[in-house]
Design an enzyme around this catalytic site. Structure first.
Site, PDB file in Angstrom:
ATOM      1  N   GLN A  78       0.846  -1.198   0.000  1.00  0.00           N
ATOM      2  CA  GLN A  78       0.000   0.000   0.000  1.00  0.00           C
ATOM      3  C   GLN A  78       0.877   1.241   0.000  1.00  0.00           C
ATOM      4  O   GLN A  78       1.276   1.742   1.049  1.00  0.00           O
ATOM      5  CB  GLN A  78      -0.941   0.006   1.209  1.00  0.00           C
ATOM      6  N   PHE A  79       1.150   1.757  -1.199  1.00  0.00           N
ATOM      7  CA  PHE A  79       2.032   2.920  -1.326  1.00  0.00           C
ATOM      8  C   PHE A  79       1.453   4.161  -0.653  1.00  0.00           C
ATOM      9  O   PHE A  79       2.194   5.057  -0.264  1.00  0.00           O
ATOM     10  CB  PHE A  79       2.351   3.201  -2.802  1.00  0.00           C
ATOM     11  N   THR A  80       0.141   4.224  -0.469  1.00  0.00           N
ATOM     12  CA  THR A  80      -0.472   5.418   0.117  1.00  0.00           C
ATOM     13  C   THR A  80      -0.105   5.616   1.585  1.00  0.00           C
ATOM     14  O   THR A  80      -0.371   6.688   2.142  1.00  0.00           O
ATOM     15  CB  THR A  80      -2.011   5.388  -0.035  1.00  0.00           C
TER      16      THR A  80
END
Length: 150
Positions: A78-80
């Site tokens: 999850q890059f966010t």
């Protein structure tokens, strides 16, 4: 690396309406990777995850690890998690690693968790549009950042 850890009764991840990973009792781990992350971050975080004492013992006290309860792990990239909301209303993801760096560290984390847990873990699909479902048990949710080892 930044991780959001949730103690779950069950969790699953689907891509294009097809379940690609699911677990019963265990940990759902949302993982964000940045360029500054190294092999040391992978080893440290994996060790922390499998030994984190957040499962209830016989007295109902959070005193057991996922390893001790023979639980499972579902790891989802999850890059966010590295979003910066300092300026304006649109988050910036400049700190999140690009796939060229992140995929290798994500795959290394999978291997390390499997080694430390002593069994296969479940995963999402890196970079895919994923739908995650979970039943948080407690609720218990913990955030760990390998750059701020608190």
């Amino acid at each position: 690396m930044r991780a959001v850890i949730q103690r779950v009764s069950k969790a699953s991840v689907a891509v294009e309406e097809k379940t690609v990973g699911q677990i019963g009792t265990g940990l759902l781990v949302l993982l964000g990777i940045e360029d500054a992350d190294t092999d040391d971050d992978v080893r440290w975080l994996s060790g922390k995850l499998v030994n984190l004492r957040i499962f209830n013992d016989e007295q109902g006290v959070m005193n057991k690890s996922v390893l001790e309860v023979a639980g499972d792990v579902l790891l989802v990239s999850q890059f966010t998690l590295h979003a910066s909301t300092k300026k304006g209303a649109r988050p910036s993801y400049i700190r999140a690693s690009k796939p060229a760096v992140a995929i290798s560290l994500y795959e290394q984390m999978i291997r390390q968790l499997q080694t430390d847990l002593g069994k296969k873990i479940e995963t999402g699909i890196f970079g895919a549009d994923m739908k995650v479902e979970l039943l948080n048990d407690g609720p218990v949710t913990i955030i760990i950042d390998t750059k701020a080892k608190e």
